[in-house]
Design a protein around this motif. Structure first.
Motif, PDB file in Angstrom:
ATOM      1  N   GLU A 131       1.014  -1.325  -0.096  1.00  0.00           N
ATOM      2  CA  GLU A 131       0.148  -0.071   0.174  1.00  0.00           C
ATOM      3  C   GLU A 131       0.778   1.341  -0.025  1.00  0.00           C
ATOM      4  O   GLU A 131       0.606   2.281  -0.616  1.00  0.00           O
ATOM      5  N   ARG A 132       1.895   1.372   0.918  1.00  0.00           N
ATOM      6  CA  ARG A 132       2.706   2.486   0.830  1.00  0.00           C
ATOM      7  C   ARG A 132       3.548   2.683  -0.369  1.00  0.00           C
ATOM      8  O   ARG A 132       3.918   3.787  -0.729  1.00  0.00           O
ATOM      9  N   GLU A 133       3.939   1.553  -0.920  1.00  0.00           N
ATOM     10  CA  GLU A 133       4.592   1.529  -2.296  1.00  0.00           C
ATOM     11  C   GLU A 133       3.573   2.294  -3.299  1.00  0.00           C
ATOM     12  O   GLU A 133       4.218   3.311  -3.969  1.00  0.00           O
ATOM     13  N   HIS A 134       2.694   1.773  -3.389  1.00  0.00           N
ATOM     14  CA  HIS A 134       1.640   2.376  -4.410  1.00  0.00           C
ATOM     15  C   HIS A 134       1.545   3.990  -3.977  1.00  0.00           C
ATOM     16  O   HIS A 134       1.409   4.730  -5.145  1.00  0.00           O
ATOM     17  N   GLN A 135       1.314   4.172  -2.990  1.00  0.00           N
ATOM     18  CA  GLN A 135       1.000   5.551  -2.531  1.00  0.00           C
ATOM     19  C   GLN A 135       2.233   6.513  -2.888  1.00  0.00           C
ATOM     20  O   GLN A 135       2.011   7.434  -3.488  1.00  0.00           O
ATOM     21  N   LEU A 136       3.345   5.913  -2.536  1.00  0.00           N
ATOM     22  CA  LEU A 136       4.686   6.618  -2.858  1.00  0.00           C
ATOM     23  C   LEU A 136       4.770   7.055  -4.313  1.00  0.00           C
ATOM     24  O   LEU A 136       5.078   8.091  -4.709  1.00  0.00           O
ATOM     25  N   LEU A 137       4.575   5.983  -5.242  1.00  0.00           N
ATOM     26  CA  LEU A 137       4.786   6.369  -6.687  1.00  0.00           C
ATOM     27  C   LEU A 137       3.466   7.375  -7.278  1.00  0.00           C
ATOM     28  O   LEU A 137       3.754   8.165  -8.008  1.00  0.00           O
ATOM     29  N   ARG A 138       2.373   7.232  -6.572  1.00  0.00           N
ATOM     30  CA  ARG A 138       1.499   8.382  -6.934  1.00  0.00           C
ATOM     31  C   ARG A 138       1.841   9.740  -6.441  1.00  0.00           C
ATOM     32  O   ARG A 138       1.604  10.932  -7.017  1.00  0.00           O
ATOM     33  N   ASP A 139       2.522   9.592  -5.269  1.00  0.00           N
ATOM     34  CA  ASP A 139       3.180  11.042  -4.818  1.00  0.00           C
ATOM     35  C   ASP A 139       4.108  11.465  -5.643  1.00  0.00           C
ATOM     36  O   ASP A 139       4.308  12.895  -5.687  1.00  0.00           O
ATOM     37  N   CYS A 140       5.029  10.598  -6.173  1.00  0.00           N
ATOM     38  CA  CYS A 140       6.053  11.134  -6.966  1.00  0.00           C
ATOM     39  C   CYS A 140       5.654  11.567  -8.173  1.00  0.00           C
ATOM     40  O   CYS A 140       6.083  12.886  -9.040  1.00  0.00           O
ATOM     41  N   VAL A 141       4.428  10.932  -8.843  1.00  0.00           N
ATOM     42  CA  VAL A 141       3.642  11.763  -9.967  1.00  0.00           C
ATOM     43  C   VAL A 141       3.023  13.157  -9.536  1.00  0.00           C
ATOM     44  O   VAL A 141       3.303  14.142 -10.278  1.00  0.00           O
ATOM     45  N   GLU A 142       2.641  13.224  -8.508  1.00  0.00           N
ATOM     46  CA  GLU A 142       2.068  14.595  -7.860  1.00  0.00           C
ATOM     47  C   GLU A 142       3.277  15.452  -7.755  1.00  0.00           C
ATOM     48  O   GLU A 142       2.979  16.798  -8.607  1.00  0.00           O
ATOM     49  N   GLN A 143       4.294  15.155  -7.280  1.00  0.00           N
ATOM     50  CA  GLN A 143       5.274  16.162  -7.455  1.00  0.00           C
ATOM     51  C   GLN A 143       5.902  16.574  -8.570  1.00  0.00           C
ATOM     52  O   GLN A 143       6.425  17.714  -8.701  1.00  0.00           O
ATOM     53  N   ALA A 144       5.894  15.594  -9.652  1.00  0.00           N
ATOM     54  CA  ALA A 144       6.506  15.829 -10.942  1.00  0.00           C
ATOM     55  C   ALA A 144       5.596  16.903 -11.673  1.00  0.00           C
ATOM     56  O   ALA A 144       5.969  17.867 -12.304  1.00  0.00           O
ATOM     57  N   VAL A 145       4.270  16.653 -11.578  1.00  0.00           N
ATOM     58  CA  VAL A 145       3.302  17.600 -11.949  1.00  0.00           C
ATOM     59  C   VAL A 145       3.419  18.913 -11.452  1.00  0.00           C
ATOM     60  O   VAL A 145       3.335  19.956 -11.928  1.00  0.00           O
ATOM     61  N   PHE A 146       3.473  18.775 -10.075  1.00  0.00           N
ATOM     62  CA  PHE A 146       3.670  20.319  -9.416  1.00  0.00           C
ATOM     63  C   PHE A 146       4.781  20.975  -9.537  1.00  0.00           C
ATOM     64  O   PHE A 146       4.885  22.397 -10.022  1.00  0.00           O
ATOM     65  N   ALA A 147       6.195  20.258 -10.022  1.00  0.00           N
ATOM     66  CA  ALA A 147       7.214  20.854 -10.423  1.00  0.00           C
ATOM     67  C   ALA A 147       6.995  21.584 -11.560  1.00  0.00           C
ATOM     68  O   ALA A 147       7.811  22.685 -11.917  1.00  0.00           O
ATOM     69  N   GLU A 148       6.420  21.236 -12.500  1.00  0.00           N
ATOM     70  CA  GLU A 148       6.104  22.070 -13.857  1.00  0.00           C
ATOM     71  C   GLU A 148       5.426  23.301 -13.300  1.00  0.00           C
ATOM     72  O   GLU A 148       5.946  24.486 -13.913  1.00  0.00           O
ATOM     73  N   GLU A 149       4.413  23.322 -12.664  1.00  0.00           N
ATOM     74  CA  GLU A 149       3.641  24.539 -12.310  1.00  0.00           C
ATOM     75  C   GLU A 149       4.584  25.255 -11.420  1.00  0.00           C
ATOM     76  O   GLU A 149       4.358  26.712 -11.422  1.00  0.00           O
ATOM     77  N   MET A 150       5.469  24.780 -10.675  1.00  0.00           N
ATOM     78  CA  MET A 150       6.369  25.728  -9.992  1.00  0.00           C
ATOM     79  C   MET A 150       7.660  26.283 -10.779  1.00  0.00           C
ATOM     80  O   MET A 150       8.769  26.769 -10.216  1.00  0.00           O
ATOM     81  N   GLY A 151       7.658  25.734 -12.074  1.00  0.00           N
ATOM     82  CA  GLY A 151       8.876  26.577 -12.869  1.00  0.00           C
ATOM     83  C   GLY A 151       9.962  25.885 -13.159  1.00  0.00           C
ATOM     84  O   GLY A 151      10.962  26.220 -13.784  1.00  0.00           O
ATOM     85  N   PHE A 152       9.870  24.425 -12.694  1.00  0.00           N
ATOM     86  CA  PHE A 152      11.168  23.582 -12.926  1.00  0.00           C
ATOM     87  C   PHE A 152      11.404  23.401 -14.240  1.00  0.00           C
ATOM     88  O   PHE A 152      10.465  23.153 -15.168  1.00  0.00           O
ATOM     89  N   ASP A 153      12.568  23.069 -14.887  1.00  0.00           N
ATOM     90  CA  ASP A 153      12.755  22.771 -16.293  1.00  0.00           C
ATOM     91  C   ASP A 153      12.693  21.417 -16.467  1.00  0.00           C
ATOM     92  O   ASP A 153      12.340  21.156 -17.665  1.00  0.00           O
ATOM     93  N   ARG A 154      12.815  20.524 -15.811  1.00  0.00           N
ATOM     94  CA  ARG A 154      13.065  19.100 -15.962  1.00  0.00           C
ATOM     95  C   ARG A 154      12.976  18.181 -14.807  1.00  0.00           C
ATOM     96  O   ARG A 154      13.173  18.607 -13.737  1.00  0.00           O
ATOM     97  N   ILE A 155      12.508  16.875 -14.991  1.00  0.00           N
ATOM     98  CA  ILE A 155      12.439  15.962 -13.834  1.00  0.00           C
ATOM     99  C   ILE A 155      13.385  14.714 -14.312  1.00  0.00           C
ATOM    100  O   ILE A 155      13.329  14.726 -15.579  1.00  0.00           O
ATOM    101  N   TRP A 156      13.974  14.177 -13.691  1.00  0.00           N
ATOM    102  CA  TRP A 156      14.633  12.928 -13.821  1.00  0.00           C
ATOM    103  C   TRP A 156      14.244  11.844 -13.046  1.00  0.00           C
ATOM    104  O   TRP A 156      13.743  11.877 -11.929  1.00  0.00           O
ATOM    105  N   ALA A 157      14.296  10.655 -13.543  1.00  0.00           N
ATOM    106  CA  ALA A 157      13.891   9.434 -12.711  1.00  0.00           C
ATOM    107  C   ALA A 157      14.915   8.233 -13.249  1.00  0.00           C
ATOM    108  O   ALA A 157      15.487   8.142 -14.070  1.00  0.00           O
ATOM    109  N   VAL A 158      15.266   7.515 -12.019  1.00  0.00           N
ATOM    110  CA  VAL A 158      16.362   6.585 -12.042  1.00  0.00           C
ATOM    111  C   VAL A 158      15.578   5.362 -12.806  1.00  0.00           C
ATOM    112  O   VAL A 158      14.794   5.126 -12.824  1.00  0.00           O
ATOM    113  N   GLU A 159      16.621   4.234 -12.706  1.00  0.00           N
ATOM    114  CA  GLU A 159      16.273   3.030 -13.124  1.00  0.00           C
ATOM    115  C   GLU A 159      17.045   2.093 -12.374  1.00  0.00           C
ATOM    116  O   GLU A 159      18.023   2.089 -12.012  1.00  0.00           O
ATOM    117  N   HIS A 160      16.648   1.321 -11.237  1.00  0.00           N
ATOM    118  CA  HIS A 160      16.983   0.442 -10.407  1.00  0.00           C
ATOM    119  C   HIS A 160      16.064  -0.749 -10.294  1.00  0.00           C
ATOM    120  O   HIS A 160      14.995  -0.803 -10.555  1.00  0.00           O
TER     121      HIS A 160
END
Length: 390
Positions: free
Chosen positions: A17-46
């Motif tokens: 449950e926490r893992e699923h919420q975490l990934l939804r939270d990351c999406v929320e942060q990424a979308v908000f980052a555009e609103e806040m004027g960030f130029d880019r998001i990066w995502a790792v692969e592990h």
């Protein structure tokens, strides 16, 4: 100077449950980052790195974010390029598709994914990871230079085939390499690709790494370039938590960094699991105590257990505190040679509310400070140029 953020998808207590919420939270942060004027998001692969990184399919995450945004750039930071993780042509195909559908917003970084935990999962030869990463970059750099890719290297041979679709950006999205050592930075410069500097060592070390990168750029002949499109962009990691209460921001930030550093130590160095990781069984608890008995480094007012060779990872001289503290730190990174500030906000113990508030503070106070300063400097230079012309 550009501003971005990077996602590891860390989790101290990874229930389903926490893992699923975490990934939804990351999406929320990424979308908000555009609103806040960030130029880019990066995502790792592990892969299979419990606690440290649950971002196993960044191509899906980035596609999901791209569909919910319009301007922010979408970065693979990075794709694990050894062939048993990802065949180079499959990387090229996926990258082109995402670049096309996002309107030309993709950046493509390469890395090794070299932990024993990951390589054993996918049958990767650890002794060949560096060589395979470089050959993958050469294949990707050539994939769309002609109508058909034909490649003959030391490790792979590919007969004439079209690589479809074509990306939106010509000839391809900008290429980057994950760099944590001077040797990797030198090689990135020789290959003609950008550097993603992933270390925690701070502005002084960033200056030294920039000098190594620039020295290699000045000395290169171009014979080793992986593509006709050269990228000399230098992006620097910046751990950050910014709140109105600076002391609370430092507490949250250094606690999150401790988790991050101990998770690195666990998977990359064989230490015990992170102090705040939720584990079962006495043996694992004993490993935590064993790791905590090694060496203590001072993180501001907090005593943090570390190994002697990991002190740079536990350096807490980062953008923790108020917006003014963050501005002062970013100035130091800018002066050290950073082209891009790559904010690390989502660390394993940092609450979602603190992540979102940090992004708001950067968007409303930190980023505008540097954009306004740049605008004033540009206007001053243009005025001086006009005066000289007269």
């Amino acid at each position: 100077m550009k501003f971005s953020m990077i996602f590891e998808a860390q989790l101290a207590d990874p229930t389903v449950e926490r893992e699923h919420q975490l990934l939804r939270d990351c999406v929320e942060q990424a979308v908000f980052a555009e609103e806040m004027g960030f130029d880019r998001i990066w995502a790792v692969e592990h892969h299979a790195l419990k606690w440290y990184a649950h971002m196993s399919a960044p191509e899906i995450f980035l596609t999901w974010v791209a569909a919910r945004t319009t301007t922010i750039r979408i970065g693979h930071g990075v794709v694990c390029m050894p062939f048993n993780f990802n065949h180079p042509v499959r990387v090229a195909e996926r990258a082109a598709m995402l670049d096309l559908l996002s309107g030309g917003r993709l950046d493509l970084g390469a890395g090794r994914g070299g932990t024993e935990q990951e390589t054993s999962l996918c049958g990767v030869d650890r002794d060949r990871t560096t060589q395979e990463v470089e050959e993958a970059l050469r294949i990707i750099g050539q994939a769309w230079q002609k109508d058909e890719l034909e490649y003959e290297g030391e490790l792979l041979r590919i007969g004439p085939h079209p690589v479809l679709p074509r990306p939106r950006q010509t000839p391809h999205p900008p290429l980057f390499l994950a760099c944590s050592r001077a040797e990797t930075l030198t090689r990135a410069a020789e290959l003609g690709i950008g550097a993603l500097v992933m270390g925690f060592a701070g502005p002084e070390a960033v200056g030294q790494m920039r000098a190594a990168y620039d020295a290699a750029r000045a000395a290169r002949s171009g014979d080793s370039f992986v593509s006709t499109a050269v990228n000399d962009h230098f992006s620097v990691l910046c751990p950050t938590i910014v709140l109105d209460d600076g002391a609370e921001a430092r507490r949250i930030g250094t606690r999150g960094q401790r988790f991050f550093a101990q998770a690195i130590g666990h998977w990359y160095g064989g230490t015990g699991v992170p102090d705040e990781a939720v584990v079962e069984g006495a043996d694992e608890a004993a490993e935590i105590r064993k790791a905590a008995e090694q060496v203590v480094a001072r993180l501001h007012e907090h005593d943090i257990p570390v190994r002697p060779n990991a002190t740079a990872t536990f350096n807490a001289d980062h953008a923790y505190g108020t917006a003014e503290d963050a501005i002062a730190h970013v100035k130091r990174l800018r002066d050290a040679g950073a082209d891009e500030i790559m904010c690390l906000v989502q660390m394993g113990t940092v609450p979602q509310a603190a992540c979102m508030e940090t992004l708001r503070q950067w968007g409303e106070k930190v980023i505008p400070y540097f954009r306004e300063t740049a605008s004033r400097e540009t206007a001053s230079q243009e005025a001086a140029s006009r005066g000289t012309a007269r």
